[in-house]
Scaffold this motif. Structure first.
Motif, PDB file in Angstrom:
ATOM      1  N   LEU A  67      52.945 132.090  77.688  1.00 21.13           N
ATOM      2  CA  LEU A  67      52.451 131.340  78.839  1.00 21.13           C
ATOM      3  C   LEU A  67      51.242 132.032  79.463  1.00 21.13           C
ATOM      4  O   LEU A  67      51.280 133.227  79.738  1.00 21.13           O
ATOM      5  CB  LEU A  67      53.547 131.199  79.896  1.00 21.13           C
TER       6      LEU A  67
ATOM      7  N   GLU B  22      49.589 127.448  82.315  1.00 19.07           N
ATOM      8  CA  GLU B  22      50.962 127.020  82.015  1.00 19.07           C
ATOM      9  C   GLU B  22      51.939 127.472  83.100  1.00 19.07           C
ATOM     10  O   GLU B  22      52.856 126.732  83.469  1.00 19.07           O
ATOM     11  CB  GLU B  22      51.412 127.591  80.663  1.00 19.07           C
TER      12      GLU B  22
ATOM     13  N   GLU C  77      51.404 125.203  86.157  1.00 19.95           N
ATOM     14  CA  GLU C  77      51.886 123.847  85.886  1.00 19.95           C
ATOM     15  C   GLU C  77      53.409 123.800  85.890  1.00 19.95           C
ATOM     16  O   GLU C  77      54.022 122.899  86.471  1.00 19.95           O
ATOM     17  CB  GLU C  77      51.349 123.367  84.530  1.00 19.95           C
ATOM     18  N   LEU C  78      54.031 124.788  85.264  1.00 25.34           N
ATOM     19  CA  LEU C  78      55.488 124.843  85.202  1.00 25.34           C
ATOM     20  C   LEU C  78      56.082 125.041  86.588  1.00 25.34           C
ATOM     21  O   LEU C  78      57.068 124.375  86.961  1.00 25.34           O
ATOM     22  CB  LEU C  78      55.914 125.976  84.270  1.00 25.34           C
TER      23      LEU C  78
ATOM     24  N   ARG D  47      55.806 121.795  88.533  1.00 25.49           N
ATOM     25  CA  ARG D  47      56.754 120.784  88.063  1.00 25.49           C
ATOM     26  C   ARG D  47      58.166 121.072  88.554  1.00 25.49           C
ATOM     27  O   ARG D  47      58.931 120.154  88.838  1.00 25.49           O
ATOM     28  CB  ARG D  47      56.702 120.744  86.522  1.00 25.49           C
TER      29      ARG D  47
ATOM     30  N   LEU E 121      59.845 132.365  85.078  1.00 25.14           N
ATOM     31  CA  LEU E 121      59.394 131.167  84.372  1.00 25.14           C
ATOM     32  C   LEU E 121      59.421 131.340  82.855  1.00 25.14           C
ATOM     33  O   LEU E 121      59.150 130.386  82.125  1.00 25.14           O
ATOM     34  CB  LEU E 121      57.991 130.785  84.847  1.00 25.14           C
TER      35      LEU E 121
ATOM     36  N   THR F  43      62.165 125.491  78.702  1.00 24.14           N
ATOM     37  CA  THR F  43      60.870 126.140  78.482  1.00 24.14           C
ATOM     38  C   THR F  43      60.845 126.846  77.136  1.00 24.14           C
ATOM     39  O   THR F  43      59.880 126.746  76.371  1.00 24.14           O
ATOM     40  CB  THR F  43      60.584 127.158  79.609  1.00 24.14           C
TER      41      THR F  43
END
Length: 289
Positions: A5, A9, A12-13, A16, A58, A88
């Motif tokens: 990542l 990323e 964005e993760l 979300r 994450l 993920t």
């Protein structure tokens, strides 16, 4: 090592999932793939290793560990992050996803039974700054299968963990880690590889586990001596250990019996010397909880 990542990323993760890093949980997410590669390489994992990661967040480091370890246990206290991690990993790690077990748990409370399938052999983690030392010491105490590890902590904490006798930063964390393992510095990590950016540098600490310095005295008794010795750093051990031993004369007698100068100070002693003092303790001395 693919599918790691990057900053885009990670953002964005997080968006979300509705995740905002919190100081309470000490969350600083690594968003630099090169740093992840550096950590994984320095950890020296083999396919026979079962990695234990604390605070995967994450999933940055998790994705780096899965291709090189036989299995990864990820212990995450945040329910949202713990719930999202398998998806993920499935999205970015493909066939490696089956070798991940996520535990929604507090790393300060997990035990060997919870992590028994398969038992971990290596601790590799970007640890929250606020609980780094207690987490490392707890896991070493309850997981006898651990053989080695690499943790990323605040640079100041890293310096304390690897310090030796005589150093200005040598103290309780240094001695207690030395009971379990040999530790060394594995480098410095700049703030800009994290989101949010912390206001301090981080440090990598590598360790290799060994047998306790002595087996004839319980760890709790040794740690009681360590705690007492550093509670009043400027005092001689004769004075600092008076409360533990039941008086300065009793402390001096225990120190002399252990071959330690009663006029010395705690920062000059090795873990072996602390163990010798505990073994020479007079009856009725206080023991750490």
């Amino acid at each position: 090592m693919t599918g790691l990542l990057g900053p885009a990323e990670i953002r964005e993760l997080a968006a979300r999932l509705g995740v905002a890093p919190t100081k309470k949980l000490g969350q600083n997410f690594v968003h630099d793939p090169n740093t992840v590669r550096r950590i994984v390489t320095a950890a020296g994992l083999t396919p026979d290793d079962v990695a234990l990661e604390v605070g995967p967040g994450l999933g940055s480091l998790t994705l780096g560990l899965l291709p090189v370890a036989g299995h990864v246990h990820a212990v995450e206290i945040d329910p949202v992050l713990a719930g999202a991690l398998p998806e993920t990993v499935a999205r970015h790690a493909g066939g490696d996803a089956g070798r991940l077990t996520v535990h929604r748990a507090d790393a300060l409370r997990v035990d060997a039974a919870e992590l028994a399938d398969p038992p971990p052999t290596a601790l590799v983690a970007n640890l929250p700054y606020n609980v780094a030392v207690p987490v490392v010491l707890h896991l070493l105490a309850v997981l006898p299968t651990l053989r080695h590890g690499l943790v990323m902590v605040q640079k100041e904490v890293a310096d304390r963990l690897v310090a030796g006798p005589g150093s200005k930063v040598y103290g309780i964390p240094s001695v207690k880690l030395a009971w379990y393992a040999h530790a060394r510095s594995a480098g410095k990590v700049p703030p800009n590889v994290f989101w949010p950016v912390p206001n301090v540098d981080s440090g990598l600490v590598a360790f290799t586990c060994h047998e306790p310095p002595r087996t004839d005295v319980p760890r709790k008794q040794v740690f009681a001596v360590v705690d007492a010795a550093f509670a009043q750093r400027r005092k001689t051990l004769r004075a600092a250990l008076a409360g533990w031993a039941g008086g300065p004369d009793r402390a001096a007698a225990a120190l002399t019996a252990a071959g330690v100068d009663p006029g010395a100070r705690g920062e000059s002693l090795t873990v072996e010397q602390f163990a010798a003092i505990a073994a020479s303790a007079p009856a009725g001395t206080r023991t750490a909880k």
